[in-house]
Design an enzyme around this catalytic site. Structure first.
Site, PDB file in Angstrom:
ATOM      1  N   CYS A  24     -33.189  -6.595  -6.986  1.00  0.00           N
ATOM      2  CA  CYS A  24     -34.294  -5.689  -7.865  1.00  0.00           C
ATOM      3  C   CYS A  24     -33.905  -5.855  -9.270  1.00  0.00           C
ATOM      4  CB  CYS A  24     -34.187  -4.268  -7.066  1.00  0.00           C
ATOM      5  SG  CYS A  24     -34.483  -3.948  -5.510  1.00  0.00           S
ATOM      6  N   ASP A  49     -37.072 -19.442 -22.529  1.00  0.00           N
ATOM      7  CA  ASP A  49     -36.631 -19.585 -21.302  1.00  0.00           C
ATOM      8  C   ASP A  49     -35.234 -19.177 -21.021  1.00  0.00           C
ATOM      9  OD1 ASP A  49     -39.115 -20.127 -20.617  1.00  0.00           O
ATOM     10  OD2 ASP A  49     -38.673 -22.274 -20.548  1.00  0.00           O
ATOM     11  N   SER A  88     -34.171 -25.121 -21.995  1.00  0.00           N
ATOM     12  CA  SER A  88     -33.810 -25.426 -20.535  1.00  0.00           C
ATOM     13  C   SER A  88     -32.588 -26.374 -20.514  1.00  0.00           C
ATOM     14  CB  SER A  88     -34.801 -26.266 -19.896  1.00  0.00           C
ATOM     15  OG  SER A  88     -36.052 -25.468 -19.692  1.00  0.00           O
ATOM     16  N   THR A 102     -40.465 -23.160 -29.117  1.00  0.00           N
ATOM     17  CA  THR A 102     -41.823 -23.026 -29.512  1.00  0.00           C
ATOM     18  C   THR A 102     -41.910 -22.695 -30.707  1.00  0.00           C
ATOM     19  OG1 THR A 102     -42.399 -22.800 -26.977  1.00  0.00           O
ATOM     20  CG2 THR A 102     -43.898 -22.248 -28.809  1.00  0.00           C
ATOM     21  N   ASP A 156     -34.589 -28.396 -26.198  1.00  0.00           N
ATOM     22  CA  ASP A 156     -35.496 -27.586 -25.472  1.00  0.00           C
ATOM     23  C   ASP A 156     -34.366 -26.461 -24.729  1.00  0.00           C
ATOM     24  OD1 ASP A 156     -36.753 -26.286 -22.887  1.00  0.00           O
ATOM     25  OD2 ASP A 156     -38.471 -27.389 -23.784  1.00  0.00           O
TER      26      ASP A 156
END
Length: 338
Positions: A275, A89, A58, A12, A56
């Site tokens: 967690c 990401d 991804s 981005t 990207d």
């Protein structure tokens, strides 16, 4: 003059709005100072290496990690630091992978990006980029202030292999749940020296190989035998077992038998907690005692991203399973608290 190499992979941060179509398109990062004129005031010598084509995040994969590590290694002596512009990401995966690949790193490798494109009025891209460059250039007594792979985002500097992306809607996209931040950018740029890795004594080395043949088994109440067997009976070399709390699983005989069979067949199983905060403590409860006894490896407080990339890295270095187990439970680059 301080020299910094900016490596633009995509994401981005490098987008601007096309006024004709209204869509986001990448701008030429080789003309970055025209788009971010504030950079001229830093008085650094900047060189930009843009991926062609940009990608990207991804689509990130170990071949790209190797390309990044190789680029840093071959240009290492020319620059004081490196800034990698990357989609958020999978940024924590790339930062973790690079931390293992770049042995004896004595210069900063800072990954950053943004939640809004650099061309937007309210963008976080300019602040992230400018401060990442300042951190990459920072020295103390002639040596780099932060000799490790880090992520800088929204005023905070994180150890790369301790980072996770936890928010896709706020500028505060990253956290380091089990390790303190390394620096904070407020009115002043404040470093927390006790948490930063020391300068290495040896020369930089780079190891480029990964074995990505890893399965992931995430526990949930009611998980079926078929679902477990789909992973434990598959042709993977290792399994990341995401367990409850401090490393606990069901004690059903069929489940224990599936894990034992996988280990008997030469698969490594690494236990990490679902967690985000806290550590695996195998044997603390009865529900993890059998895992410990059969040889399941403790991932302690490693993130999922660090666990996966560390496994990929170690399994490709020619170690036998016993050596991989030993190294998985050791801190190699500050990725875990044993």
């Amino acid at each position: 003059m301080t020299k910094i190499l900016i490596i633009y992979t995509g994401g981005t941060i490098g987008m601007v709005n096309d006024t004709d179509t209204g869509t986001l398109i990448p701008f030429n990062f080789k003309q970055i100072q025209q788009n971010v004129p504030e950079l001229a005031r830093l008085n650094y010598e900047l060189e930009v290496h843009s991926f062609d084509p940009i990608m990207d995040s991804s689509n990130m994969h170990p071949d790209i990690w190797a390309e990044l590590a190789k680029l840093i290694f071959t240009r290492y002596d020319e620059f004081d630091g490196f800034v990698i512009l990357h989609g958020s990401d999978t940024m924590a995966y790339t930062a973790s992978a690079l931390s293992f690949m770049l042995q004896n790193l004595s210069k900063p490798v800072i990954l950053t990006g943004s939640q809004l494109p650099i061309g937007e009025i309210r963008t976080d891209a300019k602040e992230n980029l400018i401060t990442a460059l300042e951190i990459a250039a920072m020295k103390e007594k002639g040596k780099a202030k932060v000799p490790e792979v880090c992520i800088y985002f929204d005023s905070q500097l994180f150890r790369g292999n301790r980072s996770i992306k936890y928010n896709s809607e706020k500028f505060e996209a990253f956290r380091s749940p089990n390790y303190p931040i390394l620096a904070e950018a407020g009115v002043h740029l404040t470093f927390f020296n006790n948490y930063i890795l020391p300068q290495p004594e040896k020369e930089l080395q780079v190891l480029l190989d990964f074995n990505s043949n890893i399965g992931v088994l995430k526990m949930y109440p009611g998980i079926s035998k078929l679902a477990v067997m789909a992973i434990t009976h598959s042709a993977v070399d290792a399994i990341v077992l995401e367990t409850f709390g401090s490393g606990n699983t069901t004690t059903a005989d069929w489940f224990i038998d599936c894990l034992q069979e996988a280990i008997n067949n030469g698969k490594l199983i690494v236990d990490i907690s679902q967690c985000q905060r806290g550590s695996v403590e195998l044997g603390k409860y009865e529900t993890s005692k059998k895992l410990q006894q059969m040889g399941v490896v403790s991932g302690y407080d490693m993130t999922f991203e660090a666990t996966v990339t560390k496994l990929m890295y170690l399994m490709a270095q020619g170690h036998n399973n016993g050596e991989v187990v030993k190294l998985m439970e050791q801190s190699l680059r500050g990725e875990l608290t044993a």
